[in-house]
Each structure stands twice: as C-alpha cells, then as structure tokens.
Design a protein around this motif. Structure first.
Motif, PDB file in Angstrom:
ATOM      1  N   ARG A  93       0.850  -1.215   0.000  1.00  0.00           N
ATOM      2  CA  ARG A  93       0.000   0.000   0.000  1.00  0.00           C
ATOM      3  C   ARG A  93       0.874   1.249   0.000  1.00  0.00           C
ATOM      4  O   ARG A  93       0.618   2.203  -0.726  1.00  0.00           O
ATOM      5  N   ALA A  94       1.914   1.210   0.856  1.00  0.00           N
ATOM      6  CA  ALA A  94       2.806   2.373   0.964  1.00  0.00           C
ATOM      7  C   ALA A  94       3.512   2.611  -0.371  1.00  0.00           C
ATOM      8  O   ALA A  94       3.681   3.765  -0.795  1.00  0.00           O
ATOM      9  N   GLU A  95       3.907   1.541  -1.027  1.00  0.00           N
ATOM     10  CA  GLU A  95       4.604   1.732  -2.308  1.00  0.00           C
ATOM     11  C   GLU A  95       3.645   2.318  -3.364  1.00  0.00           C
ATOM     12  O   GLU A  95       4.004   3.256  -4.087  1.00  0.00           O
ATOM     13  N   ILE A  96       2.434   1.771  -3.417  1.00  0.00           N
ATOM     14  CA  ILE A  96       1.489   2.239  -4.453  1.00  0.00           C
ATOM     15  C   ILE A  96       1.079   3.692  -4.183  1.00  0.00           C
ATOM     16  O   ILE A  96       1.149   4.553  -5.069  1.00  0.00           O
ATOM     17  N   LEU A  97       0.695   3.961  -2.941  1.00  0.00           N
ATOM     18  CA  LEU A  97       0.278   5.345  -2.636  1.00  0.00           C
ATOM     19  C   LEU A  97       1.466   6.304  -2.715  1.00  0.00           C
ATOM     20  O   LEU A  97       1.312   7.466  -3.105  1.00  0.00           O
ATOM     21  N   GLY A  98       2.654   5.800  -2.347  1.00  0.00           N
ATOM     22  CA  GLY A  98       3.867   6.636  -2.414  1.00  0.00           C
ATOM     23  C   GLY A  98       4.180   7.043  -3.840  1.00  0.00           C
ATOM     24  O   GLY A  98       4.829   8.065  -4.075  1.00  0.00           O
ATOM     25  N   SER A  99       3.709   6.262  -4.807  1.00  0.00           N
ATOM     26  CA  SER A  99       3.894   6.669  -6.199  1.00  0.00           C
ATOM     27  C   SER A  99       2.684   7.455  -6.708  1.00  0.00           C
ATOM     28  O   SER A  99       2.829   8.440  -7.432  1.00  0.00           O
ATOM     29  N   GLN A 100       1.484   7.039  -6.320  1.00  0.00           N
ATOM     30  CA  GLN A 100       0.286   7.631  -6.906  1.00  0.00           C
ATOM     31  C   GLN A 100      -0.082   9.000  -6.326  1.00  0.00           C
ATOM     32  O   GLN A 100      -0.592   9.863  -7.036  1.00  0.00           O
ATOM     33  N   ARG A 101       0.189   9.173  -5.036  1.00  0.00           N
ATOM     34  CA  ARG A 101      -0.144  10.474  -4.415  1.00  0.00           C
ATOM     35  C   ARG A 101       0.611  11.612  -5.109  1.00  0.00           C
ATOM     36  O   ARG A 101       0.002  12.577  -5.580  1.00  0.00           O
ATOM     37  N   PRO A 102       1.962  11.519  -5.203  1.00  0.00           N
ATOM     38  CA  PRO A 102       2.677  12.590  -5.915  1.00  0.00           C
ATOM     39  C   PRO A 102       2.353  12.645  -7.402  1.00  0.00           C
ATOM     40  O   PRO A 102       2.390  13.726  -8.005  1.00  0.00           O
ATOM     41  N   ALA A 103       2.007  11.483  -7.998  1.00  0.00           N
ATOM     42  CA  ALA A 103       1.679  11.499  -9.436  1.00  0.00           C
ATOM     43  C   ALA A 103       0.411  12.324  -9.676  1.00  0.00           C
ATOM     44  O   ALA A 103       0.333  13.111 -10.623  1.00  0.00           O
ATOM     45  N   TYR A 104      -0.586  12.147  -8.810  1.00  0.00           N
ATOM     46  CA  TYR A 104      -1.813  12.951  -8.917  1.00  0.00           C
ATOM     47  C   TYR A 104      -1.514  14.437  -8.725  1.00  0.00           C
ATOM     48  O   TYR A 104      -2.033  15.296  -9.435  1.00  0.00           O
ATOM     49  N   ARG A 105      -0.687  14.707  -7.724  1.00  0.00           N
ATOM     50  CA  ARG A 105      -0.368  16.122  -7.409  1.00  0.00           C
ATOM     51  C   ARG A 105       0.333  16.778  -8.594  1.00  0.00           C
ATOM     52  O   ARG A 105       0.026  17.901  -8.971  1.00  0.00           O
ATOM     53  N   ARG A 106       1.266  16.046  -9.178  1.00  0.00           N
ATOM     54  CA  ARG A 106       1.985  16.601 -10.328  1.00  0.00           C
ATOM     55  C   ARG A 106       1.033  16.795 -11.502  1.00  0.00           C
ATOM     56  O   ARG A 106       1.059  17.830 -12.172  1.00  0.00           O
ATOM     57  N   LEU A 107       0.159  15.809 -11.755  1.00  0.00           N
ATOM     58  CA  LEU A 107      -0.706  15.821 -12.934  1.00  0.00           C
ATOM     59  C   LEU A 107      -1.658  17.017 -12.944  1.00  0.00           C
ATOM     60  O   LEU A 107      -1.872  17.651 -13.973  1.00  0.00           O
ATOM     61  N   PHE A 108      -2.249  17.323 -11.787  1.00  0.00           N
ATOM     62  CA  PHE A 108      -3.287  18.359 -11.759  1.00  0.00           C
ATOM     63  C   PHE A 108      -2.831  19.686 -11.149  1.00  0.00           C
ATOM     64  O   PHE A 108      -3.456  20.705 -11.372  1.00  0.00           O
ATOM     65  N   ILE A 109      -1.787  19.656 -10.331  1.00  0.00           N
ATOM     66  CA  ILE A 109      -1.390  20.902  -9.664  1.00  0.00           C
ATOM     67  C   ILE A 109       0.001  21.348 -10.115  1.00  0.00           C
ATOM     68  O   ILE A 109       0.153  22.454 -10.639  1.00  0.00           O
ATOM     69  N   GLY A 110       1.010  20.475  -9.952  1.00  0.00           N
ATOM     70  CA  GLY A 110       2.383  20.859 -10.299  1.00  0.00           C
ATOM     71  C   GLY A 110       2.526  21.268 -11.755  1.00  0.00           C
ATOM     72  O   GLY A 110       3.175  22.275 -12.076  1.00  0.00           O
ATOM     73  N   MET A 111       1.919  20.494 -12.664  1.00  0.00           N
ATOM     74  CA  MET A 111       2.056  20.801 -14.090  1.00  0.00           C
ATOM     75  C   MET A 111       1.419  22.145 -14.440  1.00  0.00           C
ATOM     76  O   MET A 111       1.843  22.804 -15.380  1.00  0.00           O
TER      77      MET A 111
END
Ligand SMILES: [Fe+2]
Ligand SMILES: [Fe+2]
Length: 306
Positions: free
Chosen positions: A258-276
């Motif tokens: 769970r930690a590995e999946i969320l550790g990748s997906q949480r920042p991926a979501y943030r980058r996709l909609f906010i960081g970019m």
C-alpha cells in the motif's frame, strides 16, 4: 480594447472551426478496449511500481483513466457555473464577447457529458466496481463562493493543463499498447480548452485591471486555497483507486505494498493536476501579465506541489 475584441472574435472563429460532435467522439454505445493502457505512463507513473505485476499495472492504469475522466467531469461542474455567470454579466457587451462566453459554456456542458459517457461505459464494461470522489455540486458551490478572479485563475490553470496532458499522451503514443480512444478524447478536449484558456485570460485581465491590491490579494489567496482543497480530493481519489485495484485484481495489499502504491500515486496525482499547472510556462507568463505580484505568488506555491 480593440485587441481584446479581436481576440474574442478569434476565439469564436477557432471554436467554430474546431467544434466536434459528442456522438462522433464518443457515441453512447461506445465499448472500451481493456487490452490497452488508457493513459501514458508519463502522466500516471505506474510502470515503476515493483509490487504490481504487468497485468496489475495495466488494471491500475485503466482505473486511473476512469478517475481522470471523472475528475475532469467533476471540475466541469463549477466551470459551467462560472462561465454561465460570466456570460450573463456580458449580455450588454459586444456580440463577439458574449458569443465567446456562450460557446465556452456550451462546450463545457458537452465535455461534462463526454466524461459522464466515458465513466458510464467504464462502469458497464470493467470487471469490478470502481470508486470515485463525489459531491461535485457541493464542491462547485464552495468554489463559486470564492472571488471571481481567483476562480478564473484556477480555471486557466486547469485548462492549460489539458494541453500538456494531450502533448505528453501523443508523445508517448508511439507505444502500440496505448488506447487510441483515450488519446482522441484528450485531443478533442484540449482543442476546445485552448480557446477557453484564452477567454479566461481576457476575463481575468479585465477584472485584475479594476481590482484593488486587497482584491488581488484575495484572488491569489482563493487560488491557493482552492488548489489545497483540490489536492486533498486528489489524495482521496488515490486511496479510492487503491481500493478499486484490490477489488479488480482480487488481492489485499500488505502495508508495504500500500505504501509503495500510494507513495507513487499520491505525488503522481499532485503533479498531474497541480504541479504541471503551476509550472506551465504559458500560465506563469499570463500570471505575470495579470501582475508581477500574482506571478510571484504562483512561484511561491511551486515547492508545495512539485
Ligand atoms: Fe472542458
Ligand atoms: Fe474549458
């Protein structure tokens, strides 16, 4: 003023030239092809999750495709409210100004329908139920209670993102296993969003010119607050995707997985909609034209999200 008038006219002309019919892009009986990934890995960062098999990564990619369509449909809710309100305030303005806003509103209603059709097809064709965040109308009401300028800036941020998403998708589309239908949806969405972002900017410039320093400060605080709230919703969606994945692949993940999946997906979501959005060159330069202070405030948010 004349320049802005011709810019509204140019938006109407582009909108007329590029307009597409919903039934041509996504007929209501459209089937989804689950032999493909839906989104390029550049956007979803799934390929390096070591605890998932290749088949499980593909399933997560498809869940992310459904969530992506849902999240855009979700934000269309407030954008429709915002645009209808801008249009009703522009009834006595020039015909081109009003037409640009009305076409903008009509296109957003069509986009919401496109994403709803996609979600309905996914729910019909995918092997197990999937979870998505709810209460789009309540969230829209909260956003529409914020300052008009702050809301326009959030919208410009989101609309410029769609171009990046499409470009990254096409760039990655040399992969034969990427679903051409999803790339087409990203393209068609962006083709109309390109005019919307130009209109947001014109509307925002006009408001910013009349704004007091306090009003500009409020708009930038509202922008930051809405991004923070959206980031919280994205975190909820990442958790929901994980639950949907567990159901679809029929296994319960360990805490470490769970930690590995969320550790990748949480920042991926943030980058996709906010960081970019925060780092989008077109967005940053438009914010500089709104005011030097507004651009500085955008740059100050970058370390929180990138
Ligand atoms: Fe849209
Ligand atoms: Fe839009």
């Amino acid at each position: 003023m004349q320049d802005r008038e011709s810019e509204y006219q140019s938006c109407v002309q582009s909108s007329e030239r590029l307009a597409w019919r919903l039934d041509d892009v996504f007929p209501s009986d459209q089937r989804l092809d689950f032999e493909h990934d839906f989104l390029p890995d550049a956007l979803v960062s799934i390929d390096r999750i070591a605890c998932l098999s290749p088949a499980e990564r593909r399933t997560l990619n498809q869940i992310r495709g459904n969530s992506y369509a849902h999240l855009f449909g979700f934000v269309e809710e407030y954008i429709i409210g915002m645009t209808v309100s801008q249009a009703s305030g522009a009834v006595s303005r020039s015909g081109m100004h009003l037409r640009a806003l009305l076409r903008f509103a009509e296109e957003e209603v069509k986009h919401r329908e496109l994403f709803r059709r996609y979600n309905a097809a996914f729910n019909r064709d995918f092997k197990t139920p999937v979870d998505v965040i709810g209460a789009a109308d309540a969230v829209a009401a909260v956003i529409l209670g914020k300052s008009r300028l702050g809301v326009l800036i959030v919208t410009m941020h989101l609309e410029l993102l769609t171009q990046q998403h499409y470009v990254e998708s096409v760039r990655d589309n040399t992969r034969a296993d990427l679903d051409p239908l999803f790339s087409t949806i990203l393209k068609r969405h962006w083709l109309e969003e390109a005019q919307h972002a130009r209109i947001d900017f014109l509307e925002a410039l006009e408001l910013a010119e009349k704004a007091t320093p306090e009003e500009l400060d409020t708009a930038m605080r509202d922008y930051a607050d809405i991004l923070a709230a959206f980031d919280g919703l994205l975190g909820q969606q990442a958790e929901m995707d994980l639950q949907s994945l567990e159901r679809a692949v029929e296994r319960t993940f360990t805490e470490a997985e769970r930690a590995e999946i969320l550790g990748s997906q949480r920042p991926a979501y943030r980058r996709l909609f906010i960081g970019m959005g925060l780092t989008n060159a077109g967005f940053v330069s438009r914010m500089g034209q709104i005011s030097a202070d507004a651009q500085r405030r955008v740059n100050e948010l970058v370390p929180l999200y990138v």
